[in-house]
Design an enzyme around this catalytic site. Sequence first.
Site, short mmCIF file in Angstrom:
data_model
loop_
_atom_site.label_atom_id
_atom_site.label_comp_id
_atom_site.label_asym_id
_atom_site.label_seq_id
_atom_site.Cartn_x
_atom_site.Cartn_y
_atom_site.Cartn_z
N GLY A 148 -12.53 23.26 -45.27
CA GLY A 148 -12.46 21.81 -45.18
C GLY A 148 -13.60 21.27 -44.34
N CYS A 149 -13.83 19.97 -44.45
CA CYS A 149 -14.96 19.35 -43.75
C CYS A 149 -14.75 19.33 -42.23
CB CYS A 149 -15.20 17.95 -44.29
SG CYS A 149 -13.71 16.92 -44.44
N TYR A 150 -13.60 18.83 -41.78
CA TYR A 150 -13.35 18.82 -40.34
C TYR A 150 -13.35 20.24 -39.77
CZ TYR A 150 -11.88 13.86 -40.41
OH TYR A 150 -11.84 12.48 -40.52
#
Length: 345
Positions: A148-150
């Site tokens: 995921g990005c975070y």
Amino acid sequence: MIKVAIVGASGYTGVELLRLLLNHPQVEITCVTSRQNAGSPISSVFPSLLGRSELVFDPVDVELIASRADVIFTALPHKAAMAVVPDLLEAGCKVVDLSADYRLKDAAVYEQWYQPHTSANLLAEAVYGLPELYREQIRGARLVANPGCYPTSVALGLAPLLQGELVDLASLIIDSKSGASGAGRSAKVGSLYCEVNEGFKAYGVASHRHTPEIEQTLAQLAGKPVAVSFTPHLLPVNRGILSTCYASLTGSHSTAELIELYQEHYRNEPFVRVHPEGELPNVAYVRGSNYCNIGLVSDERTGRVIVVSVIDNLLKGAASQAVQNMNLMLDLEEDCGLQQLPLFP
């Protein structure tokens, strides 16, 4: 040429995969799918690609996709991905999955934060696709779970500290901000211009689904369980993630010492850049690229370290990291097709 397909190519991640792969010297895009745009040319959905491809969106048909491609990018929402990934693997394809369906190793944890898992037998095999941490496991894998990005921004921001046992694990606080494209391309009231412009808000406080993914990766780095306070925020910008990570140091370490540690840790990483003392990263410094920029300050007054990590959420947080993983899976040069410098201003 390596034949690749993109399943679920009509979103923001899909168009970035198309943009990158159309310029990749070793691959040919042979199939793109979209349920809602089946039969439409990709340039009618993404005018930015006008004149670059004659591809037309196909419906999601696993047999058709597998017959046309060797490597599949599944850019589908969670739950939708697990409906097609097992059959693609059974057909002999390699898969880079950009959903959350195969990131968490514990099916019970996945089901606590998402929904029942229908192919939990693949969780042990799936390799978490953060090359800076799991490069050797990604090589030769047939299923890679793109992070995921975070979690990408946080793991890269904190890895040197956790591996060096320099911080109190009970003190970790993560304050992240994302551009509006992180919410996807489908129409949502919260993503409308008048809702986002000139606003700034927290969301998913103590409940965001990236929390267990962050904790899983940090626990692997630390060698023991980790719990974090994670609060994401929505920024009124199109793209970019900035994560500010706070932790109490277990000893006395100056900013210069910690920056030297980070520079040494990431010395051979082509896509991680550490700012010198006195400089901190800005999302504008990585826009349109696969870079993660990191800066930090050791606060001697409080005994805490503050790490700032920035990425482009659609690229290092999704599409370009997926291509980086594909390159490793296929034994290509890791930066092949990913050498674009950030866009600025």
